[in-house]
Design an enzyme around this catalytic site. Structure first.
Site, PDB file in Angstrom:
ATOM      1  CB  SER A   1      -0.532  -7.771  10.891  1.00 47.72           C
ATOM      2  OG  SER A   1      -0.192  -8.012  12.245  1.00 47.72           O
TER       3      SER A   1
ATOM      4  NE  ARG B   1     -10.288 -12.127  12.145  1.00 46.62           N
ATOM      5  CZ  ARG B   1      -9.526 -11.223  12.722  1.00 46.62           C
ATOM      6  NH1 ARG B   1      -9.578  -9.984  12.337  1.00 46.62           N
ATOM      7  NH2 ARG B   1      -8.683 -11.563  13.680  1.00 46.62           N
TER       8      ARG B   1
ATOM      9  NE  ARG C   1      -9.586  -8.566  16.779  1.00 46.09           N
ATOM     10  CZ  ARG C   1      -9.771  -9.568  17.630  1.00 46.09           C
ATOM     11  NH1 ARG C   1     -10.705  -9.484  18.560  1.00 46.09           N
ATOM     12  NH2 ARG C   1      -9.028 -10.651  17.555  1.00 46.09           N
TER      13      ARG C   1
ATOM     14  NE  ARG D   1       0.955 -13.048  16.673  1.00 46.51           N
ATOM     15  CZ  ARG D   1       0.058 -13.931  16.260  1.00 46.51           C
ATOM     16  NH1 ARG D   1       0.427 -15.179  16.006  1.00 46.51           N
ATOM     17  NH2 ARG D   1      -1.194 -13.599  16.101  1.00 46.51           N
TER      18      ARG D   1
ATOM     19  CG  ASP E   1      -7.161 -14.998  13.896  1.00 46.44           C
ATOM     20  OD1 ASP E   1      -6.086 -15.408  14.372  1.00 46.44           O
ATOM     21  OD2 ASP E   1      -7.897 -14.178  14.463  1.00 46.44           O
ATOM     22  N   GLY E   2      -6.433 -18.208  13.803  1.00 53.19           N
ATOM     23  CA  GLY E   2      -6.801 -19.375  14.604  1.00 53.19           C
ATOM     24  C   GLY E   2      -5.747 -20.468  14.659  1.00 53.19           C
TER      25      GLY E   2
ATOM     26  NE  ARG F   1      -7.968 -18.308  18.412  1.00 52.38           N
ATOM     27  CZ  ARG F   1      -8.714 -17.421  17.768  1.00 52.38           C
ATOM     28  NH1 ARG F   1     -10.001 -17.333  18.020  1.00 52.38           N
ATOM     29  NH2 ARG F   1      -8.165 -16.641  16.857  1.00 52.38           N
ATOM     30  CD1 TRP F   2      -6.786 -26.824  13.967  1.00 55.13           C
ATOM     31  CD2 TRP F   2      -4.592 -27.159  14.303  1.00 55.13           C
ATOM     32  NE1 TRP F   2      -6.470 -28.052  13.439  1.00 55.13           N
ATOM     33  CE2 TRP F   2      -5.119 -28.281  13.632  1.00 55.13           C
ATOM     34  CE3 TRP F   2      -3.233 -27.152  14.622  1.00 55.13           C
ATOM     35  CZ2 TRP F   2      -4.342 -29.381  13.262  1.00 55.13           C
ATOM     36  CZ3 TRP F   2      -2.452 -28.240  14.264  1.00 55.13           C
ATOM     37  CH2 TRP F   2      -3.001 -29.344  13.591  1.00 55.13           C
TER      38      TRP F   2
ATOM     39  CG  HIS G   1       1.968 -20.150  13.131  1.00 57.80           C
ATOM     40  ND1 HIS G   1       0.815 -19.400  13.048  1.00 57.80           N
ATOM     41  CD2 HIS G   1       2.592 -19.733  14.270  1.00 57.80           C
ATOM     42  CE1 HIS G   1       0.753 -18.569  14.097  1.00 57.80           C
ATOM     43  NE2 HIS G   1       1.814 -18.765  14.846  1.00 57.80           N
TER      44      HIS G   1
ATOM     45  CG  LEU H   1      -5.714 -17.209  -7.513  1.00 56.63           C
ATOM     46  CD1 LEU H   1      -7.133 -16.660  -7.328  1.00 56.63           C
ATOM     47  CD2 LEU H   1      -5.472 -18.361  -6.539  1.00 56.63           C
TER      48      LEU H   1
ATOM     49  CD1 TRP I   1       6.543  -6.387  11.765  1.00 57.29           C
ATOM     50  CD2 TRP I   1       8.065  -8.012  11.920  1.00 57.29           C
ATOM     51  NE1 TRP I   1       6.944  -6.716  10.488  1.00 57.29           N
ATOM     52  CE2 TRP I   1       7.883  -7.707  10.559  1.00 57.29           C
ATOM     53  CE3 TRP I   1       8.978  -9.022  12.274  1.00 57.29           C
ATOM     54  CZ2 TRP I   1       8.576  -8.358   9.531  1.00 57.29           C
ATOM     55  CZ3 TRP I   1       9.670  -9.676  11.257  1.00 57.29           C
ATOM     56  CH2 TRP I   1       9.460  -9.337   9.905  1.00 57.29           C
TER      57      TRP I   1
HETATM   58  C1  IPE Z   1      -2.960 -16.507  12.609  1.00 58.79           C
HETATM   59  O1  IPE Z   1      -3.069 -17.352  13.693  1.00 58.79           O
HETATM   60  C2  IPE Z   1      -1.565 -16.489  12.030  1.00 58.79           C
HETATM   61  C3  IPE Z   1      -0.838 -15.215  12.153  1.00 58.79           C
HETATM   62  C4  IPE Z   1      -1.326 -14.124  12.693  1.00 58.79           C
HETATM   63  C5  IPE Z   1       0.530 -15.182  11.662  1.00 58.79           C
HETATM   64  P1  IPE Z   1      -2.867 -16.829  15.178  1.00 58.79           P
HETATM   65  O2  IPE Z   1      -1.442 -17.040  15.569  1.00 58.79           O
HETATM   66  O3  IPE Z   1      -3.352 -15.426  15.310  1.00 58.79           O
HETATM   67  O4  IPE Z   1      -3.796 -17.831  15.981  1.00 58.79           O
HETATM   68  P2  IPE Z   1      -4.599 -17.538  17.320  1.00 58.79           P
HETATM   69  O5  IPE Z   1      -5.389 -16.287  17.141  1.00 58.79           O
HETATM   70  O6  IPE Z   1      -3.582 -17.417  18.422  1.00 58.79           O
HETATM   71  O7  IPE Z   1      -5.468 -18.743  17.479  1.00 58.79           O
HETATM   72 MG    MG Z   2      -5.044 -14.565  16.039  1.00 61.68          MG
END
Ligand code: IPE
Ligand code: MG
Length: 222
Positions: free
Chosen positions: A47, A170, A176, A53, A2-3, A6-7, A19, A113, A51
């Site tokens: 997840s 996480r 969460r 999004r 996750d993130g 935001r990055w 991404h 792995l 979908w």
């Molecule tokens: C996680 O990053 C990647 C996926 C869920 C595919 P996010 O897209 O959820 O990033 P944030 O939460 O907006 O920062």
């Molecule tokens: Mg996210």
């Protein structure tokens, strides 16, 4: 993982760039697992809820999955990684799914792995699918409901035969579970790191593993 969004936002970049960088971070993580002797790694890549999004982001993510498989399959095989996938893979675009199945088949004998990608994954859907399969077996007379145990349920999940996770990491500080491996995580140790996924390094992985190693697991005992 996750993130990513935001990055990107912190840098004034489009979300998809987050991404893309996120998919690069996978390499350090798999290498770190092999180095640390971790035998199983499951990455929550997409997840069932994702979908929802915007279509362009979903399309870009599917494109990245495709690219990941095209560009990394050789590496996966070279590093003796066995690729697997859990989730409603039938939801994935045909081309990506075929590539995924191809890499899964090619890497099936690998042993360094077990790398599992959770794609179009929902833990509630997984448990629902298991309930349906168990009910079907009971209806058909191949399973006596009175003999159903926790092992029966486990063996009908997508993760049948795999050990429950020892550690859940996480990223991005979110507290969460987000519909991830709900049954399997019952006694899993959780480490939450503020690091955003694109900046998650091998050292962050090792730090999480060290934190895990210092935990005292009691499984409800004392
Ligand atoms: C996680 O990053 C990647 C996926 C869920 C595919 P996010 O897209 O959820 O990033 P944030 O939460 O907006 O920062
Ligand atoms: Mg996210």
């Amino acid at each position: 993982m996750d993130g990513n969004g935001r990055w990107a936002r912190e840098r004034g970049l489009p979300r998809i760039e987050g991404h893309r960088r996120g998919s690069e971070a996978v390499r350090a993580c798999t290498a770190g697992c092999i180095e640390a002797g971790v035998k199983n790694l499951t990455l929550y890549a997409f997840s069932k809820e994702n979908w929802q999004r915007p279509a362009d982001e979903v399309q870009a993510l599917m494109g990245l999955l495709d690219r990941f498989l095209v560009e990394r399959t050789a590496e996966i095989l070279e590093q003796n990684i066995r690729l697997r996938a859990i989730g409603h893979l039938q939801d994935l675009p045909e081309k990506g799914r075929r590539r995924l199945e191809d890499t899964i088949a090619k890497s099936a004998g690998n042993t360094a792995l077990n790398l599992t990608l959770a794609l179009s994954y929902s833990s509630r859907a997984e448990i629902t699918d298991a309930a349906r399969a168990i009910a079907r077996a009971a209806r058909d007379g191949t399973l006596d409901p009175e003999t159903i145990t926790e092992d029966t349920v486990s063996s009908h999940l997508y993760t049948a035969g795999e050990p429950d996770p020892d550690l859940l990491i996480r990223t991005s500080g979110e507290m969460r579970i987000s519909n991830f491996l709900l049954w399997q995580l019952s006694y899993t140790e959780i480490v939450v790191t503020p690091k955003l996924w694109p900046e998650f390094t091998k050292d962050d992985l090792f730090a999480a593993v060290r934190e895990y190693a210092g935990r005292h697991r009691r499984y409800g005992g004392i």
